[in-house]
Enzyme design. Structure first.
Site, PDB file in Angstrom:
ATOM      1  N   THR A 134      -7.548 -25.531  -7.970  1.00 48.77           N
ATOM      2  CA  THR A 134      -6.695 -26.417  -8.758  1.00 48.77           C
ATOM      3  C   THR A 134      -5.217 -26.146  -8.511  1.00 48.77           C
ATOM      4  OG1 THR A 134      -6.680 -24.872 -10.642  1.00 48.77           O
ATOM      5  CG2 THR A 134      -8.432 -26.521 -10.596  1.00 48.77           C
ATOM      6  N   HIS A 135      -4.422 -27.197  -8.690  1.00 43.60           N
ATOM      7  CA  HIS A 135      -2.971 -27.082  -8.877  1.00 43.60           C
ATOM      8  C   HIS A 135      -2.725 -27.698 -10.249  1.00 43.60           C
ATOM      9  CE1 HIS A 135      -2.299 -26.852  -4.311  1.00 43.60           C
ATOM     10  NE2 HIS A 135      -1.804 -25.741  -4.818  1.00 43.60           N
ATOM     11  N   ASP A 154      -4.535 -22.265  -7.657  1.00 39.36           N
ATOM     12  CA  ASP A 154      -3.706 -22.018  -6.467  1.00 39.36           C
ATOM     13  C   ASP A 154      -2.224 -21.950  -6.860  1.00 39.36           C
ATOM     14  OD1 ASP A 154      -2.791 -21.847  -3.881  1.00 39.36           O
ATOM     15  OD2 ASP A 154      -3.414 -23.862  -3.287  1.00 39.36           O
ATOM     16  N   LYS A 167       0.071 -19.502  -6.306  1.00 38.28           N
ATOM     17  CA  LYS A 167       0.988 -18.898  -5.326  1.00 38.28           C
ATOM     18  C   LYS A 167       2.174 -18.197  -6.001  1.00 38.28           C
ATOM     19  CE  LYS A 167      -0.084 -22.123  -1.542  1.00 38.28           C
ATOM     20  NZ  LYS A 167      -0.828 -23.211  -2.215  1.00 38.28           N
ATOM     21  N   ALA A 224       5.088 -15.667  -6.760  1.00 36.55           N
ATOM     22  CA  ALA A 224       6.022 -15.124  -5.756  1.00 36.55           C
ATOM     23  C   ALA A 224       7.233 -14.454  -6.384  1.00 36.55           C
ATOM     24  CB  ALA A 224       6.473 -16.236  -4.814  1.00 36.55           C
ATOM     25  N   ASP A 225       7.083 -13.874  -7.577  1.00 36.39           N
ATOM     26  CA  ASP A 225       8.225 -13.257  -8.247  1.00 36.39           C
ATOM     27  C   ASP A 225       7.944 -11.772  -8.493  1.00 36.39           C
ATOM     28  OD1 ASP A 225      10.693 -13.070  -9.762  1.00 36.39           O
ATOM     29  OD2 ASP A 225      10.464 -15.221 -10.168  1.00 36.39           O
ATOM     30  N   ARG A 276      -8.489 -33.562   0.685  1.00 37.89           N
ATOM     31  CA  ARG A 276      -8.530 -35.003   0.947  1.00 37.89           C
ATOM     32  C   ARG A 276      -9.728 -35.424   1.788  1.00 37.89           C
ATOM     33  NH1 ARG A 276      -2.308 -35.096   2.684  1.00 37.89           N
ATOM     34  NH2 ARG A 276      -2.876 -32.912   3.089  1.00 37.89           N
TER      35      ARG A 276
END
EC number: 4.1.1.23
Length: 261
Positions: free
Chosen positions: A57-58, A88, A90, A92-93, A232
């Site tokens: 998922t996003h 998903d 991601k 990044a911190d 897709r």
């Protein structure tokens, strides 16, 4: 080695469960469901559910998101069809920031997502922060994938960056379950058994206008991929998700069986 054999020796409860599930359902397909309404999101997942081991998922692109309206029905579908959930995100911190991002805010990802992922750009602190958030949020096991390689054209995630990300993954054998990557990341000689999940897999298209590059199912499985991530290709361009779900599931499983021989 078969998925079940790997599960028996794996240090991560999340990886154990996923590997066993994959063998039980005979699928290594992860459906990437990036749509903007809860209704379409849940409808697609219900149709794809029988064919997948994992849904990716996003969650932040869903316009009408609500925890009760989106997440609770998603969890019910996961139970109904026996698949796991991978947000998903991601991350990044720095560790302290990702700890709050993972456990809190509107989405409360640690409460419902079995697996999430992170970039290695900020160092090993990101692993510690996410693990702490998981432990403080839920008694359910959680797992992390590190982003070692990407499928987009011009990606900077290669070479030394990929090598350093692998080193970060070694900092936690139980919480870090594997990588988003295009190939096997090694580690077995040091006692690691990382799951490799690969996006950019297609049976038909070769890419898109925004830099995505597709590889075939046989190609990625033969180079070490455990789980194929397809989006897709399952429902875009008017495709029937049930027809394509079965098609990709069968292709992925056939390629895995060929690798075992």
């Amino acid at each position: 080695m078969s998925y079940t054999a790997r599960a028996a020796k794996h240090p991560s409860p999340v990886a154990q469960r996923l590997l066993r599930l994959m063998d039980t359902k005979k699928t290594n397909l992860c459906a990437s469901v990036d749509v903007k309404t809860t209704a379409e999101f849940l409808s697609l997942i219900d149709k794809l559910g029988p064919y997948i081991c994992l849904v990716k998922t996003h969650i932040d692109i869903i316009d009408d998101f609500s925890f009760d309206g989106t997440i609770k029905p998603l969890l019910e579908l996961a139970k109904k069809h026996n698949f796991m959930i991978f947000e998903d995100r991601k991350f990044a911190d720095i560790g302290n920031t990702v700890k709050s991002q993972y456990s809190g805010g509107v989405y409360k990802i640690a409460q419902w997502s079995d697996i999430t992922n992170a970039h290695g750009i900020t160092g090993a602190g990101i692993v510690n922060g996410l693990k702490e958030a998981a432990q403080e949020t839920t008694s359910e096991p959680r797992g992390l994938l590190m982003l070692a390689e990407l499928s987009s054209k011009g990606s900077l995630a290669y070479g030394e960056y990929t090598e350093k990300t692998v080193e970060i993954a070694k900092s936690d054998k139980e919480f870090v379950v594997g990588f988003i990557a295009q190939r096997d990341m090694g580690g077995r000689d040091e006692g690691f058994d990382w799951l490799i999940m690969t996006p950019g897999v297609g049976l038909d298209d070769k890419g898109d206008a925004l830099g995505q590059q597709y590889r075939t199912v046989n190609e990625v499985i033969s180079t070490g991929t455990d789980i194929i991530i397809v989006g897709r290709g399952l429902f875009g361009k008017g495709r029937d998700p049930e027809v394509e779900g079965k098609r990709y599931r069968d292709a992925g499983w056939k390629a895995y069986q060929k690798r075992l021989q």
